[in-house]
Design an enzyme around this catalytic site. Structure first.
Site, PDB file in Angstrom:
ATOM      1  N   ASP A   1      11.245 -17.243 -26.369  1.00  0.00           N
ATOM      2  CA  ASP A   1       9.646 -17.453 -26.647  1.00  0.00           C
ATOM      3  C   ASP A   1       9.258 -16.690 -27.721  1.00  0.00           C
ATOM      4  O   ASP A   1       8.329 -17.034 -28.626  1.00  0.00           O
ATOM      5  CB  ASP A   1       8.949 -18.003 -25.461  1.00  0.00           C
ATOM      6  CG  ASP A   1       9.372 -19.269 -24.903  1.00  0.00           C
ATOM      7  OD1 ASP A   1       9.312 -20.112 -25.600  1.00  0.00           O
ATOM      8  OD2 ASP A   1       9.534 -19.423 -23.627  1.00  0.00           O
TER       9      ASP A   1
ATOM     10  N   GLU B   1       6.443 -12.836 -23.670  1.00  0.00           N
ATOM     11  CA  GLU B   1       6.917 -13.839 -24.642  1.00  0.00           C
ATOM     12  C   GLU B   1       5.870 -14.206 -25.646  1.00  0.00           C
ATOM     13  O   GLU B   1       6.261 -15.372 -26.323  1.00  0.00           O
ATOM     14  CB  GLU B   1       7.586 -14.945 -23.949  1.00  0.00           C
ATOM     15  CG  GLU B   1       6.837 -15.336 -22.721  1.00  0.00           C
ATOM     16  CD  GLU B   1       7.842 -16.494 -21.806  1.00  0.00           C
ATOM     17  OE1 GLU B   1       8.928 -16.883 -22.124  1.00  0.00           O
ATOM     18  OE2 GLU B   1       7.365 -16.788 -20.770  1.00  0.00           O
TER      19      GLU B   1
ATOM     20  N   CYS C   1      15.333 -11.007 -20.699  1.00  0.00           N
ATOM     21  CA  CYS C   1      16.342 -12.031 -20.194  1.00  0.00           C
ATOM     22  C   CYS C   1      16.372 -13.002 -21.197  1.00  0.00           C
ATOM     23  O   CYS C   1      16.581 -14.044 -20.765  1.00  0.00           O
ATOM     24  CB  CYS C   1      15.340 -12.421 -18.786  1.00  0.00           C
ATOM     25  SG  CYS C   1      13.565 -12.926 -19.120  1.00  0.00           S
TER      26      CYS C   1
ATOM     27  N   HIS D   1      17.113 -25.904 -24.293  1.00  0.00           N
ATOM     28  CA  HIS D   1      17.690 -25.856 -22.680  1.00  0.00           C
ATOM     29  C   HIS D   1      19.195 -26.318 -22.471  1.00  0.00           C
ATOM     30  O   HIS D   1      19.783 -25.856 -21.852  1.00  0.00           O
ATOM     31  CB  HIS D   1      16.729 -26.429 -21.761  1.00  0.00           C
ATOM     32  CG  HIS D   1      15.275 -25.630 -21.817  1.00  0.00           C
ATOM     33  ND1 HIS D   1      14.336 -25.790 -22.607  1.00  0.00           N
ATOM     34  CD2 HIS D   1      15.072 -24.619 -21.197  1.00  0.00           C
ATOM     35  CE1 HIS D   1      13.391 -24.707 -22.310  1.00  0.00           C
ATOM     36  NE2 HIS D   1      13.928 -23.806 -21.761  1.00  0.00           N
TER      37      HIS D   1
HETATM   38  C1  PEP Z   1      12.534 -16.588 -22.961  1.00  0.00           C
HETATM   39  O1  PEP Z   1      11.610 -17.279 -23.261  1.00  0.00           O
HETATM   40  O2  PEP Z   1      13.168 -15.907 -23.597  1.00  0.00           O
HETATM   41  C2  PEP Z   1      12.979 -16.889 -21.523  1.00  0.00           C
HETATM   42  C3  PEP Z   1      13.890 -16.134 -21.025  1.00  0.00           C
HETATM   43  O3  PEP Z   1      12.439 -18.034 -20.798  1.00  0.00           O
HETATM   44  P1  PEP Z   1      12.864 -19.613 -21.062  1.00  0.00           P
HETATM   45  O4  PEP Z   1      14.160 -19.307 -22.107  1.00  0.00           O
HETATM   46  O5  PEP Z   1      13.203 -20.398 -19.975  1.00  0.00           O
HETATM   47  O6  PEP Z   1      11.625 -19.948 -21.990  1.00  0.00           O
HETATM   48 MG    MG Z   2      10.389 -18.361 -22.164  1.00  0.00          MG
END
Ligand code: PEP
Ligand code: MG
Length: 589
Positions: free
Chosen positions: A462, A438, A509, A196
């Site tokens: 993920d 995911e 995404c 993150h």
């Molecule tokens: C992902 O897992 O690709 C996603 C966009 O969600 P996060 O990065 O918040 O887990």
């Molecule tokens: Mg994710």
């Protein structure tokens, strides 16, 4: 020179700012004059008293919103705040060593951590975590009053050079408060390409390198350092020739970015005119402005957990509704995909319990956690549905693993709508619901999922970590979390084909959506909706404008024939070079 994982492109020469946590430097700070100790103690006492009042408020709110048992953790925190040992020890440190209150708190915490370091029992570990939380809370009140954010001139004496944050790790709960600091680069010992802190650096468009083993031992605040976010390099105390070479690269990179953003009002399309949608991933209200500035046509992913992570206590339905409404009103074309809570894993809030799990990413995370707190979940669904009146809103469910889960969620949404109707509360009747693909199980059973959902969004961050069984935050296995690999592309092709067959709208995404080499292949595989950190929108728009659909389809076809990541990387690197060598700096090597 240190080598790490390139997580956010660009080059920056700056001054190191070492932090243990976001509220202070790691080196003890002393007061300028002994007579300041009295004021410093008073300042500390005020911070303690504000923290206690704050905790009392949180206990009441959490007990109302979630139940009395969930508030227990804050009752423990209140006991720690009210514990005279903490206060007496910090006073003594300020007086005897003329330390600032913040440094005294940190030293107290270090002493506490050292005495518990070898204790294995969970009880003491959790107690340690509670003490740490309380100290962070008191510390955050101290930083509300100067000395607060680092000041470049104070720290370094190098005039205009920007600050580069150097930390062991940055927790998601801390990441948001970094938004207010004047930081131009980030270097961490831990983390990987999709952790993150990396996502945060990308959304701010600042160069970053993660997984740099030993960096915190080598760098002191005030050192000149260079962050090369493309090659994953960190140069500490470079000589003057190296520094000027990198300063030149830094200027070129920022000039290029400034030039690219001029395309913000142009539609996104390939050079033969295929329409593409470029959306933004956002974490808070400020990000919506960034999304609008770069020309994203909507928000493809709003990670609502950041509202919970940064909120004083639990945001109730009204607070959520107001916040979502503002996000929608400020977003480009009032188009927003709101994802329900994705806490757990590395993002925790104390009121949902702090369970120590052997594998937090594989455990009690995301929608699983929402299922266990149905009241909380229902309130979030209500707030999103109500906010849905103010724009074109989609509701997205993270980490769906089985069809049963999807059915349960759909039932919950229908029930919530019925309740709202019965109560006469207006809401967006046409809010669409979707599934994040995911977890590999959902990808494998995509046909069944598509029959019972309006749209999907592929969470490649993920999906990759679960597909290759390699923690996305662990630098030791970062080489496996490689988007440009045969297994990933095969799974993605399978999902994209299924969406095409059924006419289901699909967005990707994950971080891949903003990486030029991945985008070349994904566009060729038929993807037309990409959601990414706002900073990447101009780059991806420029890239797509320089490739035809037929060309990209050839690239994708070839990628799907290749057997190893090395081959795919080499192949796409050459294709990117041919299509637009100027944009190579935006992809890591
Ligand atoms: C992902 O897992 O690709 C996603 C966009 O969600 P996060 O990065 O918040 O887990
Ligand atoms: Mg994710």
């Amino acid at each position: 020179m240190h080598k790490g994982i390139a997580v956010s492109p660009g080059v920056v020469v700056g001054i190191a700012y070492r932090v243990d946590s976001v509220f202070g430097t790691s080196e003890p700070q002393t007061l300028d004059h002994p007579e300041q100790t009295v004021d410093e103690i008073a300042r500390f006492d005020r911070a303690v008293s504000v923290s206690a009042t704050e905790l009392e408020g949180i206990i009441t709110k959490v007990a109302q919103q979630l139940g009395s048992a969930e508030a227990d953790i804050f009752r423990t925190h209140l006991q720690i705040v009210n514990d005279q040992t903490l206060v007496t020890k910090v006073h003594a440190l300020i007086e005897s060593q003329q330390l600032t209150a913040l440094s005294a708190l940190q030293i107290f915490l270090q002493g506490y951590a050292a005495s518990f370091a070898r204790v294995e029992q969970d009880y003491f570990r959790e107690r340690m975590a509670d003490v740490r939380d309380v100290i962070l809370r008191i510390g955050s009140h101290l930083t509300l009053h100067p000395p607060v954010a680092p000041n470049a001139a104070q720290t370094n004496g190098h005039g205009e050079d920007p600050l580069i944050l150097v930390a062991h790790e940055i927790l998601p709960s801390q990441a948001m408060s970094l938004g207010n600091l004047p930081i131009a680069g980030i270097v961490t010992e831990t983390g990987g390409g999709t952790s993150h802190a990396a996502i945060l650096s990308r959304s701010r468009g600042i160069p970053a390198v993660a997984g740099v083993v030993g960096i915190t031992g080598d760098v002191r605040s005030g050192d000149v350092i260079i962050v090369d976010g493309r090659d994953g390099l960190v140069l500490v105390r470079p000589d003057s020739e190296t520094t000027s070479a990198y300063r030149k690269l830094q200027r070129e990179f920022f000039n290029l970015k400034d030039r690219l953003v001029l395309n913000r009002d142009e539609p996104a399309k390939s050079s033969d005119g295929a329409q593409i949608e470029l959306l933004a991933n956002i974490n808070n209200l400020a990000d919506t402005q960034a999304a609008a500035k770069v020309g994203a046509t909507g928000v493809g992913l709003f990670r609502t957990e950041y509202l919970f992570l940064t909120h004083q206590d639990v945001p109730d339905e009204e607070e959520q509704y107001e916040y979502y409404r503002q996000i929608i009103e400020d977003s480009p074309n009032r188009t927003v995909t709101i994802r329900t809570l994705d806490l757990g894993g590395d993002k925790t809030v104390a009121y949902l319990g702090r369970r120590s799990e052997a594998n937090p990413f594989m455990g009690w995370r995301s929608i699983r956690l929402s299922f266990e707190h149905p009241r909380l979940f229902e309130r979030q669904i209500r707030a999103i549905l109500r906010a849905g009146r103010h724009g074109k809103v989609n509701m997205l469910f993270p980490m769906i693993t089985t069809l049963e889960e999807l059915r349960y969620v759909n039932k919950l949404v229908e029930e919530t709508k019925r309740n709202l109707r019965r109560e006469g509360v207006p809401f967006g009747e046409d809010v669409k619901t979707g599934v994040m693909v995911e977890v590999p199980a959902a990808a494998v059973c995509i046909d069944a999922i598509l029959r019972e959902t309006d749209f999907i969004s592929i969470g490649s961050n993920d999906l990759i970590q679960y597909l290759v069984a390699a923690d996305r935050d662990n630098p030791k296995v970062a080489h496996l979390c490689e988007p440009l690999s045969p297994a990933i592309f095969r799974v993605l092709q399978m999902v994209l084909d299924a969406c095409q067959r059924t006419g289901t709208p699909v967005t990707l995404c994950g971080e891949m959506a903003g990486q030029p080499r991945s985008v070349l292949a994904l566009f060729g595989m038929g993807l037309r909706r990409f959601s990414m950190s706002p900073a990447f929108v101009p780059t991806i728009k420029a890239l797509l404008a320089s490739v035809t659909t037929a060309q990209a389809e050839r690239f994708a076809h070839q990628v799907l024939q290749l057997k190893t990541s090395e081959e795919i990387k080499a192949y796409l690197t050459s294709r990117l070079h041919e299509v637009s060598s100027m944009l190579e700096v935006f992809d890591s090597v």
